[in-house]
Design a protein around this motif. Structure first.
Motif, PDB file in Angstrom:
ATOM      1  N   SER A   1       0.639  -1.264   0.137  1.00 34.17           N
ATOM      2  CA  SER A   1       0.065   0.047  -0.028  1.00 34.17           C
ATOM      3  C   SER A   1       0.892   1.395  -0.169  1.00 34.17           C
ATOM      4  CB  SER A   1      -0.950   0.004   1.351  1.00 34.17           C
ATOM      5  OG  SER A   1      -0.024  -0.016   2.496  1.00 34.17           O
ATOM      6  N   ASP A   2       2.101   1.090   0.495  1.00 36.18           N
ATOM      7  CA  ASP A   2       2.795   2.335   0.637  1.00 36.18           C
ATOM      8  C   ASP A   2       3.988   2.362  -0.618  1.00 36.18           C
ATOM      9  OD1 ASP A   2       4.257   0.172   1.471  1.00 36.18           O
ATOM     10  OD2 ASP A   2       5.394   1.448   3.103  1.00 36.18           O
ATOM     11  N   VAL A   3       3.867   1.435  -1.428  1.00 39.34           N
ATOM     12  CA  VAL A   3       4.626   1.325  -2.613  1.00 39.34           C
ATOM     13  C   VAL A   3       4.012   2.087  -3.943  1.00 39.34           C
ATOM     14  CG1 VAL A   3       5.838  -0.240  -4.375  1.00 39.34           C
ATOM     15  CG2 VAL A   3       5.866  -0.770  -1.939  1.00 39.34           C
ATOM     16  N   SER A   4       4.960   2.870  -4.594  1.00 38.96           N
ATOM     17  CA  SER A   4       4.459   3.753  -5.729  1.00 38.96           C
ATOM     18  C   SER A   4       4.462   2.719  -6.963  1.00 38.96           C
ATOM     19  CB  SER A   4       5.176   4.964  -5.871  1.00 38.96           C
ATOM     20  OG  SER A   4       5.165   5.827  -4.917  1.00 38.96           O
TER      21      SER A   4
ATOM     22  N   GLY B   1      12.569   7.552 -11.687  1.00 34.59           N
ATOM     23  CA  GLY B   1      13.300   6.510 -11.697  1.00 34.59           C
ATOM     24  C   GLY B   1      12.747   5.230 -11.113  1.00 34.59           C
ATOM     25  N   TRP B   2      11.512   5.278 -10.894  1.00 34.39           N
ATOM     26  CA  TRP B   2      10.766   3.858 -10.296  1.00 34.39           C
ATOM     27  C   TRP B   2       9.562   3.512 -11.133  1.00 34.39           C
ATOM     28  CZ3 TRP B   2      11.322  -0.132  -7.429  1.00 34.39           C
ATOM     29  CH2 TRP B   2      10.017  -0.839  -6.896  1.00 34.39           C
ATOM     30  N   ASP B   3       9.360   2.236 -11.663  1.00 31.50           N
ATOM     31  CA  ASP B   3       8.381   1.592 -12.126  1.00 31.50           C
ATOM     32  C   ASP B   3       8.390   0.296 -11.489  1.00 31.50           C
ATOM     33  OD1 ASP B   3       6.493   0.276 -13.824  1.00 31.50           O
ATOM     34  OD2 ASP B   3       6.846   1.951 -15.606  1.00 31.50           O
ATOM     35  N   VAL B   4       7.059   0.082 -11.110  1.00 32.21           N
ATOM     36  CA  VAL B   4       7.007  -1.496 -10.268  1.00 32.21           C
ATOM     37  C   VAL B   4       7.028  -2.382 -11.612  1.00 32.21           C
ATOM     38  CG1 VAL B   4       4.584  -1.335 -10.684  1.00 32.21           C
ATOM     39  CG2 VAL B   4       5.940  -2.641  -8.753  1.00 32.21           C
ATOM     40  N   ARG B   5       6.773  -2.232 -12.786  1.00 33.43           N
ATOM     41  CA  ARG B   5       6.927  -3.114 -13.748  1.00 33.43           C
ATOM     42  C   ARG B   5       8.247  -3.719 -14.218  1.00 33.43           C
ATOM     43  NH1 ARG B   5       2.704   0.243 -17.193  1.00 33.43           N
ATOM     44  NH2 ARG B   5       4.010   1.599 -16.142  1.00 33.43           N
ATOM     45  N   GLU B   6       9.129  -2.627 -14.169  1.00 37.37           N
ATOM     46  CA  GLU B   6      10.358  -2.831 -14.346  1.00 37.37           C
ATOM     47  C   GLU B   6      11.195  -3.739 -13.231  1.00 37.37           C
ATOM     48  OE1 GLU B   6      12.452  -2.109 -16.780  1.00 37.37           O
ATOM     49  OE2 GLU B   6      10.609  -0.947 -17.822  1.00 37.37           O
ATOM     50  N   ALA B   7      10.729  -3.585 -11.894  1.00 36.65           N
ATOM     51  CA  ALA B   7      11.090  -4.253 -10.763  1.00 36.65           C
ATOM     52  C   ALA B   7      10.682  -5.760 -11.015  1.00 36.65           C
ATOM     53  CB  ALA B   7      10.614  -3.608  -9.468  1.00 36.65           C
TER      54      ALA B   7
ATOM     55  N   VAL C   1       6.602  -9.215  -0.933  1.00 34.77           N
ATOM     56  CA  VAL C   1       7.881  -8.799  -0.344  1.00 34.77           C
ATOM     57  C   VAL C   1       9.081  -8.560  -0.986  1.00 34.77           C
ATOM     58  CG1 VAL C   1       7.230  -9.908   1.942  1.00 34.77           C
ATOM     59  CG2 VAL C   1       8.581 -11.187   0.342  1.00 34.77           C
ATOM     60  N   ASP C   2       9.226  -9.460  -2.016  1.00 33.19           N
ATOM     61  CA  ASP C   2      10.145  -8.958  -3.193  1.00 33.19           C
ATOM     62  C   ASP C   2      10.098  -7.406  -3.676  1.00 33.19           C
ATOM     63  OD1 ASP C   2      11.495 -11.482  -2.973  1.00 33.19           O
ATOM     64  OD2 ASP C   2       9.902 -12.453  -4.291  1.00 33.19           O
ATOM     65  N   VAL C   3       8.892  -7.240  -4.201  1.00 28.35           N
ATOM     66  CA  VAL C   3       8.718  -5.835  -4.653  1.00 28.35           C
ATOM     67  C   VAL C   3       8.806  -4.808  -3.442  1.00 28.35           C
ATOM     68  CG1 VAL C   3       6.828  -4.411  -5.605  1.00 28.35           C
ATOM     69  CG2 VAL C   3       6.999  -6.814  -6.220  1.00 28.35           C
ATOM     70  N   ALA C   4       8.470  -5.080  -2.293  1.00 31.43           N
ATOM     71  CA  ALA C   4       8.647  -4.172  -1.010  1.00 31.43           C
ATOM     72  C   ALA C   4       9.916  -4.019  -0.916  1.00 31.43           C
ATOM     73  CB  ALA C   4       7.701  -4.536  -0.226  1.00 31.43           C
ATOM     74  N   ARG C   5      10.988  -4.939  -0.940  1.00 33.86           N
ATOM     75  CA  ARG C   5      12.013  -4.665  -0.711  1.00 33.86           C
ATOM     76  C   ARG C   5      13.090  -3.986  -1.757  1.00 33.86           C
ATOM     77  NH1 ARG C   5      12.741 -11.231   1.223  1.00 33.86           N
ATOM     78  NH2 ARG C   5      11.869 -10.876   3.138  1.00 33.86           N
ATOM     79  N   LYS C   6      12.545  -4.197  -2.867  1.00 36.52           N
ATOM     80  CA  LYS C   6      13.108  -3.312  -4.073  1.00 36.52           C
ATOM     81  C   LYS C   6      12.690  -2.016  -3.981  1.00 36.52           C
ATOM     82  CE  LYS C   6      13.303  -7.084  -7.557  1.00 36.52           C
ATOM     83  NZ  LYS C   6      14.776  -6.817  -8.074  1.00 36.52           N
TER      84      LYS C   6
END
Length: 225
Positions: free
Chosen positions: A40-43, A49-55, A70-75
């Motif tokens: 919920s706090d991840v953009s 410089g941030w795109d969740v799809r790239e991560a 948790v993998d996405v949250a850590r990134k």
């Protein structure tokens, strides 16, 4: 991210890695709820410089295991830390005599940088006037340290300023930092101490060469005939 964005993320993951797809309606809803709880706090994406799809794509390419929330949250946390590590707090426009406003502006700037709403500032953005002193940043940090130790910043700053006039001080901010740290038993601020030592060294007069006290040679007293 809100639930709609989380659902879009899960659909994207399902296309890249079908192992993560949930076919049943209840399972899909539970998966969205779980991922939203952790993200919920991840953009979803930022302008800096941030795109969740790239991560997600990087994880799918690099890891044989299905991606977890948790993998996405850590990134995302690593991305935030990297941005803050590259950021130098600019001098706030707030009145330095108002510690609460000063601190609020600093925190607001850091939050904007961490969340990708603003780019990191690599250098101090000093303005004219008394706030152009580099020591004002050390003063803000000292007040924050004092507040963390249970002191009231506004009261402390008032007492420190009233102990002696500041008009003749070479560095108003450096003088206040020195007073505040003595008043609150905080360790000396290294930046201020180094700056003061450098000024003292540069202000020392050059040592004149030593005069020889040896007795003069008798030849010095011989008169020419």
């Amino acid at each position: 991210m809100d639930r709609r964005e989380v659902a879009a993320v899960l659909a994207y993951i399902g296309r890249l890695d079908p192992r993560t797809a949930r076919t049943g309606t209840d399972e899909a809803c539970d998966q969205i709820a779980q991922w939203h709880e952790l993200l919920s706090d991840v953009s979803f994406a930022t302008a800096h410089g941030w795109d969740v799809r790239e991560a997600i794509r990087a994880h799918v390419l690099d890891s044989p295991y299905p991606i977890l929330p948790v993998d996405v949250a850590r990134k995302w946390r690593a991305h935030r830390r990297d941005r803050l590590d590259r950021h130098t707090d600019p001098t706030p426009a707030a009145d330095p005599d108002n510690p609460a406003a000063w601190r609020t502006e600093l925190l607001r700037t850091r939050h904007a940088v961490a969340t990708g709403m603003a780019a990191p500032s690599p250098h101090r953005q000093l303005t004219g006037g008394p706030q152009a002193e580099p020591g004002w940043h050390a003063l803000a940090g000292t007040l924050a340290d004092a507040e963390a130790n249970g002191h009231d910043p506004a009261t402390l700053l008032t007492e420190a300023a009233a102990r002696r006039e500041l008009d003749t001080a070479e560095s108003i901010s450096g003088t206040l930092v020195w007073r505040l740290r003595r008043m609150t038993d905080l360790p000396a601020d290294p930046a201020v101490t180094a700056s003061q030592e450098e000024r003292q060294h540069n202000s020392r007069p050059a040592v004149p060469p030593r005069l020889s006290l040896a007795s003069p040679s008798p030849d010095q007293y011989q008169l020419r005939r």
